[in-house]
Design a protein around this motif. Structure first.
Motif, PDB file in Angstrom:
ATOM      1  N   PRO A  99       0.925  -1.223  -0.037  1.00 55.73           N
ATOM      2  CA  PRO A  99       0.100  -0.036  -0.093  1.00 55.73           C
ATOM      3  C   PRO A  99       0.866   1.288  -0.195  1.00 55.73           C
ATOM      4  O   PRO A  99       0.460   2.224  -0.690  1.00 55.73           O
ATOM      5  N   LEU A 100       1.837   1.272   0.582  1.00 60.29           N
ATOM      6  CA  LEU A 100       2.829   2.657   0.897  1.00 60.29           C
ATOM      7  C   LEU A 100       3.261   2.861  -0.459  1.00 60.29           C
ATOM      8  O   LEU A 100       3.328   4.269  -0.870  1.00 60.29           O
ATOM      9  N   LEU A 101       3.961   1.841  -1.114  1.00 56.44           N
ATOM     10  CA  LEU A 101       4.636   2.222  -2.576  1.00 56.44           C
ATOM     11  C   LEU A 101       3.602   2.476  -3.325  1.00 56.44           C
ATOM     12  O   LEU A 101       3.982   3.156  -4.503  1.00 56.44           O
ATOM     13  N   TYR A 102       2.611   1.806  -3.443  1.00 57.36           N
ATOM     14  CA  TYR A 102       1.402   1.993  -4.579  1.00 57.36           C
ATOM     15  C   TYR A 102       1.049   3.554  -4.342  1.00 57.36           C
ATOM     16  O   TYR A 102       1.003   4.022  -5.318  1.00 57.36           O
ATOM     17  N   MET A 103       0.851   4.177  -3.020  1.00 60.58           N
ATOM     18  CA  MET A 103       0.410   5.528  -3.061  1.00 60.58           C
ATOM     19  C   MET A 103       1.618   6.395  -3.421  1.00 60.58           C
ATOM     20  O   MET A 103       1.356   7.335  -3.821  1.00 60.58           O
ATOM     21  N   ALA A 104       2.916   5.872  -3.278  1.00 64.54           N
ATOM     22  CA  ALA A 104       3.727   6.968  -3.347  1.00 64.54           C
ATOM     23  C   ALA A 104       4.124   7.060  -5.026  1.00 64.54           C
ATOM     24  O   ALA A 104       4.231   8.260  -5.465  1.00 64.54           O
ATOM     25  N   ILE A 158       6.149  10.012  -6.746  1.00 65.75           N
ATOM     26  CA  ILE A 158       7.318  10.113  -5.943  1.00 65.75           C
ATOM     27  C   ILE A 158       8.180   9.012  -6.535  1.00 65.75           C
ATOM     28  O   ILE A 158       7.729   7.568  -6.624  1.00 65.75           O
ATOM     29  N   PRO A 159       9.560   9.231  -6.748  1.00 63.85           N
ATOM     30  CA  PRO A 159      10.427   7.996  -7.239  1.00 63.85           C
ATOM     31  C   PRO A 159      10.377   6.833  -6.190  1.00 63.85           C
ATOM     32  O   PRO A 159      10.690   7.313  -4.923  1.00 63.85           O
ATOM     33  N   CYS A 160      10.271   5.655  -6.531  1.00 64.43           N
ATOM     34  CA  CYS A 160      10.378   4.477  -5.731  1.00 64.43           C
ATOM     35  C   CYS A 160      11.413   3.304  -6.121  1.00 64.43           C
ATOM     36  O   CYS A 160      11.411   3.406  -7.393  1.00 64.43           O
ATOM     37  N   LEU A 161      11.939   2.696  -5.229  1.00 67.77           N
ATOM     38  CA  LEU A 161      12.980   1.698  -5.561  1.00 67.77           C
ATOM     39  C   LEU A 161      12.332   0.421  -4.658  1.00 67.77           C
ATOM     40  O   LEU A 161      12.258   0.516  -3.419  1.00 67.77           O
ATOM     41  N   ILE A 162      12.678  -0.856  -5.161  1.00 70.78           N
ATOM     42  CA  ILE A 162      12.476  -1.972  -4.429  1.00 70.78           C
ATOM     43  C   ILE A 162      13.535  -2.890  -4.418  1.00 70.78           C
ATOM     44  O   ILE A 162      14.352  -2.704  -5.421  1.00 70.78           O
ATOM     45  N   GLN A 163      13.709  -3.433  -3.171  1.00 73.83           N
ATOM     46  CA  GLN A 163      14.761  -4.563  -3.215  1.00 73.83           C
ATOM     47  C   GLN A 163      14.454  -5.842  -2.845  1.00 73.83           C
ATOM     48  O   GLN A 163      13.489  -5.982  -2.065  1.00 73.83           O
ATOM     49  N   GLU A 164      14.558  -6.732  -3.780  1.00 72.78           N
ATOM     50  CA  GLU A 164      14.053  -7.958  -3.666  1.00 72.78           C
ATOM     51  C   GLU A 164      15.259  -8.994  -3.198  1.00 72.78           C
ATOM     52  O   GLU A 164      16.224  -9.159  -4.062  1.00 72.78           O
ATOM     53  N   GLN A 165      14.851  -9.885  -2.156  1.00 75.34           N
ATOM     54  CA  GLN A 165      16.126 -10.418  -1.836  1.00 75.34           C
ATOM     55  C   GLN A 165      16.383 -11.697  -1.884  1.00 75.34           C
ATOM     56  O   GLN A 165      17.282 -12.409  -2.229  1.00 75.34           O
ATOM     57  N   ASN A 166      14.984 -12.522  -2.536  1.00 73.48           N
ATOM     58  CA  ASN A 166      14.997 -13.933  -2.823  1.00 73.48           C
ATOM     59  C   ASN A 166      15.210 -14.180  -4.533  1.00 73.48           C
ATOM     60  O   ASN A 166      15.098 -13.365  -5.268  1.00 73.48           O
ATOM     61  N   SER A 167      15.521 -15.333  -4.497  1.00 76.64           N
ATOM     62  CA  SER A 167      15.469 -15.933  -5.900  1.00 76.64           C
ATOM     63  C   SER A 167      14.128 -16.036  -6.660  1.00 76.64           C
ATOM     64  O   SER A 167      13.954 -15.891  -7.845  1.00 76.64           O
ATOM     65  N   PHE A 168      13.258 -16.098  -5.674  1.00 75.76           N
ATOM     66  CA  PHE A 168      11.820 -16.034  -6.283  1.00 75.76           C
ATOM     67  C   PHE A 168      10.911 -15.098  -5.414  1.00 75.76           C
ATOM     68  O   PHE A 168      10.899 -14.902  -4.336  1.00 75.76           O
ATOM     69  N   PRO A 169      10.468 -13.820  -6.295  1.00 77.84           N
ATOM     70  CA  PRO A 169      10.010 -12.659  -5.524  1.00 77.84           C
ATOM     71  C   PRO A 169       8.824 -12.866  -4.657  1.00 77.84           C
ATOM     72  O   PRO A 169       7.906 -13.911  -5.095  1.00 77.84           O
ATOM     73  N   GLY A 170       8.660 -12.137  -3.650  1.00 75.76           N
ATOM     74  CA  GLY A 170       7.233 -12.142  -2.992  1.00 75.76           C
ATOM     75  C   GLY A 170       6.270 -11.748  -3.942  1.00 75.76           C
ATOM     76  O   GLY A 170       6.459 -10.669  -4.856  1.00 75.76           O
ATOM     77  N   ILE A 171       5.032 -11.971  -3.330  1.00 76.48           N
ATOM     78  CA  ILE A 171       3.858 -11.334  -4.191  1.00 76.48           C
ATOM     79  C   ILE A 171       3.836  -9.923  -4.277  1.00 76.48           C
ATOM     80  O   ILE A 171       3.538  -9.034  -5.314  1.00 76.48           O
ATOM     81  N   THR A 172       4.159  -8.888  -3.158  1.00 77.42           N
ATOM     82  CA  THR A 172       4.226  -7.584  -3.037  1.00 77.42           C
ATOM     83  C   THR A 172       5.151  -6.901  -4.078  1.00 77.42           C
ATOM     84  O   THR A 172       4.606  -5.938  -4.828  1.00 77.42           O
ATOM     85  N   ASN A 173       6.317  -7.274  -4.288  1.00 76.45           N
ATOM     86  CA  ASN A 173       7.429  -6.613  -5.135  1.00 76.45           C
ATOM     87  C   ASN A 173       6.846  -7.254  -6.553  1.00 76.45           C
ATOM     88  O   ASN A 173       7.153  -6.331  -7.348  1.00 76.45           O
ATOM     89  N   LYS A 174       6.256  -8.466  -6.950  1.00 78.42           N
ATOM     90  CA  LYS A 174       5.894  -8.684  -7.993  1.00 78.42           C
ATOM     91  C   LYS A 174       4.772  -7.614  -8.717  1.00 78.42           C
ATOM     92  O   LYS A 174       4.643  -7.277  -9.775  1.00 78.42           O
ATOM     93  N   LEU A 175       4.016  -7.237  -7.817  1.00 79.08           N
ATOM     94  CA  LEU A 175       2.940  -6.486  -7.807  1.00 79.08           C
ATOM     95  C   LEU A 175       3.116  -4.856  -8.242  1.00 79.08           C
ATOM     96  O   LEU A 175       2.827  -4.346  -8.979  1.00 79.08           O
TER      97      LEU A 175
END
Length: 367
Positions: free
Chosen positions: A112-117, A122-139
């Protein structure tokens, strides 16, 4: 005071240590570069970030959000209300704080936070830790400007032109653990010259690893091993009785991870992305026992990326009863193998991950 000294930065991520600690590491590096920057974390109410982030010295606000359960539950019926509530609160947080950049490290609250930003440009960056991304980062992938990842092959999930391979942020105090061995053994009151086994089940604990260690305490005693056992918050009441056992120390949570790693000769660990990244920097022989209860079995994939380079050992949960004693005994009796695993895993470390991610954040700030 110049503009670059007074940036406002929101970071969001949580649910587990694997999402929280990368966010804190990124904030610490930004703070080092911009001492007057203002920081705000956004997490999920009643999750561990609400405790860990203030401990690290940052303000945090909580959203009423949680994930969707796989089976029909009351929590699932509440999800639409939680989501709408979180979007509403996130909108006000972004509007009031007026961030120059927003960083997400995964977990439900960052959605919700990055969706609203991003909605407010507002410029946004995500950091994905896994070899298989979580649903939030995919969205979120379509809405953000940059995606920092730790593994190759994530073009399957994310737009290729946004991906930057940086590795995962880790605690900077892990970079100098070799010099801390004596201090670490003294801190934990361990016997010098005796093998130390460090057991890690992740921030919340790992049921099957805890059961294994309890079941094999006699065997480990015959191997003349002393144990630092982080059993996790959920399991500590059950396993703390073994604190009275000779050579066994049980902890709910290890606040001095650098010293725990420094004291260890061999490490048993889950294969969450942040743990794997830390263990690469630590450079000790590791036996991975991946959790089979995660999306797309990504812990096994994380571990196999290390095992395939002859840099760690892996035992599946289903094989523990058959393989554990045998494989651990072999490792204990093979100093050359221990040395080789330690050297090989260290070659896989992204030592400058935090710094590289912050370099990308700076590009957004200055765009």
């Amino acid at each position: 005071m110049g503009k670059e000294q007074s940036y406002k930065i929101i970071l969001s991520g949580g649910g587990t240590g694997g999402h929280i600690y990368p966010a804190i590491a990124i904030a610490n590096e930004l703070k080092r570069r911009y001492s007057n920057a203002k920081f705000l974390f956004v997490g999920a109410k009643h999750r561990m970030e609400m405790e860990k982030v203030p401990q690290a010295g940052y303000e945090i606000k909580g959203l009423w959000i949680s994930g969707i359960q796989r089976k029909l539950t009351l929590k699932n019926l509440m999800f639409p209300f939680k989501l709408l509530s979180s979007l509403w609160v996130a909108r006000h947080i972004v509007k009031d704080f007026k961030p120059d950049v927003v960083i997400g490290t995964g977990g439900f609250a960052s959605g919700p936070l990055l969706y609203m930003a991003s909605f407010r440009k507002i410029p946004c960056l995500i950091q994905e830790q896994n070899s298989f991304p979580g649903i939030t980062n995919k969205l979120l992938a379509k809405r953000v400007q940059k995606i920092c990842v730790a593994y190759n092959g994530l073009e399957r999930f994310f737009p290729k032109d946004k991906i930057i391979i940086t590795g995962n942020p880790v605690r900077q105090d892990l970079l100098e653990i070799e010099a801390k061995t004596v201090e670490a053994k003294n801190f934990f009151k361990l016997k010098h010259g005796k093998y130390t086994l460090l057991v890690l089940g992740g921030s919340l604990g790992a049921k099957r690893i805890n059961e294994l260690i309890e079941h094999e305490l006699d065997f480990l005693d015959t191997q003349n091993i002393q144990i630092i056992w982080q059993c996790g918050k959920l399991y500590y009441p059950q396993y703390k009785i073994y604190n009275n056992t000779n050579g066994v120390q049980v902890y709910e949570f290890l606040n001095h991870m650098d010293l725990a790693y420094a004291a260890a000769d061999i490490i048993i660990s889950r294969a969450g992305a942040s743990s794997v990244s830390e263990l690469c920097i630590v450079g000790k022989p590791v036996v991975f026992i991946p959790s089979p209860n995660v999306a797309e079995d990504h812990q096994t994939k994380n571990a196999m990326s290390i095992v395939n380079e002859n840099a760690a050992m892996l035992i599946k949960e289903e094989d523990l009863e058959v393989d554990f004693k045998n494989k651990l005994s072999q490792l204990l009796n093979a100093p050359d193998k221990q040395k080789q695993l330690g050297e090989n895993i260290r070659k896989m470390a992204y030592v400058n991950a935090t710094s590289q991610i912050v370099d990308e954040v700076e590009k957004l700030l200055k765009a």
